[in-house]
Design a protein around this motif. Sequence first.
Motif, PDB file in Angstrom:
ATOM      1  N   LEU A 237       9.518   8.063   0.732  1.00  0.00           N
ATOM      2  CA  LEU A 237       9.274   6.748  -0.124  1.00  0.00           C
ATOM      3  C   LEU A 237       8.047   6.045   0.146  1.00  0.00           C
ATOM      4  CD1 LEU A 237      12.892   5.333  -0.126  1.00  0.00           C
ATOM      5  CD2 LEU A 237      11.662   5.956  -1.953  1.00  0.00           C
ATOM      6  N   ARG A 238       7.800   5.979   1.672  1.00  0.00           N
ATOM      7  CA  ARG A 238       6.354   5.745   2.039  1.00  0.00           C
ATOM      8  C   ARG A 238       5.200   6.278   1.130  1.00  0.00           C
ATOM      9  NH1 ARG A 238       2.318   6.511   5.322  1.00  0.00           N
ATOM     10  NH2 ARG A 238       3.078   8.808   5.942  1.00  0.00           N
ATOM     11  N   LYS A 239       5.174   7.548   0.914  1.00  0.00           N
ATOM     12  CA  LYS A 239       4.316   8.288   0.423  1.00  0.00           C
ATOM     13  C   LYS A 239       4.056   8.068  -1.084  1.00  0.00           C
ATOM     14  CE  LYS A 239       4.171  12.164   3.357  1.00  0.00           C
ATOM     15  NZ  LYS A 239       4.504  13.949   3.403  1.00  0.00           N
ATOM     16  N   ASP A 240       5.419   7.701  -1.625  1.00  0.00           N
ATOM     17  CA  ASP A 240       5.428   7.384  -2.918  1.00  0.00           C
ATOM     18  C   ASP A 240       5.352   5.899  -3.474  1.00  0.00           C
ATOM     19  OD1 ASP A 240       6.326   8.364  -5.548  1.00  0.00           O
ATOM     20  OD2 ASP A 240       8.050   7.099  -5.599  1.00  0.00           O
ATOM     21  N   VAL A 241       5.135   4.905  -2.343  1.00  0.00           N
ATOM     22  CA  VAL A 241       4.750   3.496  -2.432  1.00  0.00           C
ATOM     23  C   VAL A 241       2.966   3.646  -2.517  1.00  0.00           C
ATOM     24  CG1 VAL A 241       4.397   1.518  -1.234  1.00  0.00           C
ATOM     25  CG2 VAL A 241       6.659   2.389  -1.732  1.00  0.00           C
ATOM     26  N   LEU A 242       2.416   4.441  -1.721  1.00  0.00           N
ATOM     27  CA  LEU A 242       1.147   4.581  -1.629  1.00  0.00           C
ATOM     28  C   LEU A 242       0.555   5.156  -3.100  1.00  0.00           C
ATOM     29  CD1 LEU A 242       0.731   6.029   1.995  1.00  0.00           C
ATOM     30  CD2 LEU A 242      -0.421   3.846   1.112  1.00  0.00           C
ATOM     31  N   GLU A 243       1.420   6.353  -3.436  1.00  0.00           N
ATOM     32  CA  GLU A 243       0.656   6.927  -4.569  1.00  0.00           C
ATOM     33  C   GLU A 243       1.979   7.519  -5.383  1.00  0.00           C
ATOM     34  OE1 GLU A 243      -2.220  10.505  -6.010  1.00  0.00           O
ATOM     35  OE2 GLU A 243      -2.252   9.883  -4.081  1.00  0.00           O
ATOM     36  N   PRO A 244       2.372   6.727  -6.435  1.00  0.00           N
ATOM     37  CA  PRO A 244       3.603   7.120  -7.241  1.00  0.00           C
ATOM     38  C   PRO A 244       3.550   8.446  -7.708  1.00  0.00           C
ATOM     39  CG  PRO A 244       3.229   5.017  -7.592  1.00  0.00           C
ATOM     40  CD  PRO A 244       2.092   5.275  -6.843  1.00  0.00           C
ATOM     41  N   SER A 245       4.580   9.245  -7.388  1.00  0.00           N
ATOM     42  CA  SER A 245       4.511  10.693  -8.076  1.00  0.00           C
ATOM     43  C   SER A 245       5.818  11.252  -8.105  1.00  0.00           C
ATOM     44  CB  SER A 245       3.505  11.725  -7.248  1.00  0.00           C
ATOM     45  OG  SER A 245       4.258  11.755  -5.814  1.00  0.00           O
ATOM     46  N   LEU A 246       6.937  10.757  -7.669  1.00  0.00           N
ATOM     47  CA  LEU A 246       8.103  11.333  -7.512  1.00  0.00           C
ATOM     48  C   LEU A 246       8.758  11.003  -8.879  1.00  0.00           C
ATOM     49  CD1 LEU A 246       9.578  10.244  -4.148  1.00  0.00           C
ATOM     50  CD2 LEU A 246       8.801  12.471  -4.897  1.00  0.00           C
ATOM     51  N   PRO A 247       9.614  12.237  -9.362  1.00  0.00           N
ATOM     52  CA  PRO A 247      10.341  11.718 -10.516  1.00  0.00           C
ATOM     53  C   PRO A 247      11.557  10.625 -10.355  1.00  0.00           C
ATOM     54  CG  PRO A 247      10.504  14.331  -9.949  1.00  0.00           C
ATOM     55  CD  PRO A 247       9.728  13.401  -8.858  1.00  0.00           C
ATOM     56  N   LEU A 248      12.084   9.962 -11.381  1.00  0.00           N
ATOM     57  CA  LEU A 248      12.761   8.918 -10.996  1.00  0.00           C
ATOM     58  C   LEU A 248      14.220   9.140 -10.427  1.00  0.00           C
ATOM     59  CD1 LEU A 248      12.574   6.865 -14.226  1.00  0.00           C
ATOM     60  CD2 LEU A 248      11.639   6.129 -12.254  1.00  0.00           C
TER      61      LEU A 248
END
Length: 283
Positions: A237-248
Amino acid sequence: MSKKQLIMEKATELFAKQGFEATSIQQITEQCGISKGSFYLSFKSKDELIMEMLDHFFMEVTAETDQLVNSSKNDANLLFKFYKLMFHFFAKHADFAKVLIKEMPHSLNQELLIKSRTYDVQTSKNILDMVESIYGEKVEATKFDLVYCIKGFLRIYSELFLFYEVELDMDLLCQSLVEKTDSLAKHSNIPFITEELEFYLKNADKIGDSKEEVLALINKQAEEMEDPVVRKSLEMLRKDVLEPSLPLAVRRGLVENVRVHADGKWLALVLDKWFEGTGTAPH
């Protein structure tokens, strides 16, 4: 009675009958028997009038509860006196109490909501001080839940005389609520409102407004978390906050991994708020 007091008194009567939005300055001035010019000499707007009324109401009740709790910490009847003070205050200011109960949950005025929450936090602190004074370590795990229960009792039972105009034996009502509160304090063992969640609720308007704040909260929780699944979820989640890329669907699952852990519920709320604000909400 000063002109300001007259305006606040008559406005309160109108607000209780019609609500904030439906009441105009024209109606207030007609009720007071004054001109609009006289109104504007006292208040710049209807919103300023409402703010001052809110300040007056909450400053008075806060001062009274502060004095009671701080001067009666060793008093065996403190809880009874607290309930009685609050109900007496609501009855004394019945019209404005009605307005608060009916209007505040639906108000779109952000300044008004923030001010109301500020006073609610102070009220909760006074009740928490009282709960800790009365019950001590016996309610360490459930003390925040107990605060919410006491606030709920005050609100629901006050409606009996505010809206239904029922003749009440106030002493009996307060004795009954003391008994109920004592029973909850003695027999409740499953906490829901944790210290972390209470912190989030008190600071909901301030927490998570920036990427830096969200990342700091994730890092702090990850450092303290022993559960490997939650730690891995926080890392992703930390990486996704930095750069959103994960599927919902993946993001939703990761946030739920955090939420199901007792120490992660409040952080999950922060993440919900953050992703919703960035248009990548996991719900």
